[in-house]
Design an enzyme around this catalytic site. Structure first.
Site: not given
Ligand code: PGA
Length: 253
Positions: A9-11, A97, A169, A215
């Site tokens: 997930n590149w956000k 999310h 998550e 994470s």
């Molecule tokens: P992160 O994000 O791996 O940077 O904690 C996970 C996510 O939000 O899908």
């Protein structure tokens, strides 16, 4: 046996050029797609280019939008519809999310409507659920997550659930560097599967993949993936660097 699924997930992190570079670098590396399913979720502006790159190389890599509008079409300035992301080449959308829930106020009800909109438009769904730190410390993590699963999947019929992947998550583990222990994550994943079994029966529940997110890094993925009900990972930060993303994809050597 559920096939592992590693999703990046590149956000809101990369320019269009950077997204194009990242997908090209990723596809240049040998991945055994018999062993693992892979997907990436670029931003809306990069979606078409990333999807075109994947399709041109004919790799079985899923491409997701990070969100869609609950509405199909019309005067909704700034929104992007399911049909639009599908026409740009997305086959999947990430919904629920925690950043959408906590920063943009999306409720389980809205997420449920978005799940229906996505499925109607032939998009697969990665549905995220997870408790806050307050909820975990208050001892209601399981209850909260199960409640989210039930509400977000309301009215999603048996014949469509195979197009949904769950992602657990824990909100307190996202971007914070804190990870749930594999045992903590497995406990919740098991409860989610039990609940899916109540909703759809044990045969269907066994097939649904439940990813862990929060994470996930090359050094903690193996311990997570060893657990029975953890079927993959939804990865933010560590998916932005091709070397670490490939390590995650090749977690089992
Ligand atoms: P992160 O994000 O791996 O940077 O904690 C996970 C996510 O939000 O899908």
């Amino acid at each position: 046996m559920r096939k592992p699924y590693i999703y990046g997930n590149w956000k809101m992190n990369l320019s269009a050029a950077e997204s194009a570079d990242l997908i090209s670098s990723l596809l240049a590396i040998k991945i055994d797609f018999n062993k693992v399913d892979v997907g990436v979720a670029p931003d809306f502006c990069s979606l078409k280019k990333v999807a075109e790159t994947v399709h041109a190389m004919d790799y079985p890599v899923s491409v997701a939008a990070q969100n869609i509008s609950v509405e199909e079409k019309g005067a909704f300035t700034g929104e992007v519809s399911a049909a639009m992301v599908a026409s740009a080449g997305a086959d999947t959308v990430i919904l629920g999310h925690s950043e959408r829930r906590t920063i943009y106020g999306e409720t389980d009800k809205v997420i449920n409507e978005k799940v229906k909109t996505a499925l109607r438009n032939k998009l697969d769904v990665i549905l995220c659920v997870g408790e806050t730190l307050e909820e975990r410390e208050g001892g209601v993590a399981v209850e909260r997550v199960i409640y989210q699963v039930g509400l977000c999947l309301q009215d999603i019929k048996m014949d469509r659930i195979d197009r949904v992947t769950l992602a657990y998550e824990p909100v307190w583990a996202i971007v914070t560097g804190k990870t749930a222990t594999p045992a903590d994550a497995e406990e919740i994943h098991g409860k989610i599967r039990d609940h899916l079994s109540k909703m759809y029966g044990p045969v269907v529940a066994k097939k649904v993949r439940i990813l862990y997110g929060g994470s996930v890094k090359p050094d903690n993925i193996s311990a997570l993936m060893m657990r029975e009900n953890i079927d993959g990972a939804l990865v933010g930060g560590a998916s932005l660097d091709v070397a670490s993303f490939v390590k995650l994809i090749n977690f089992n050597g």
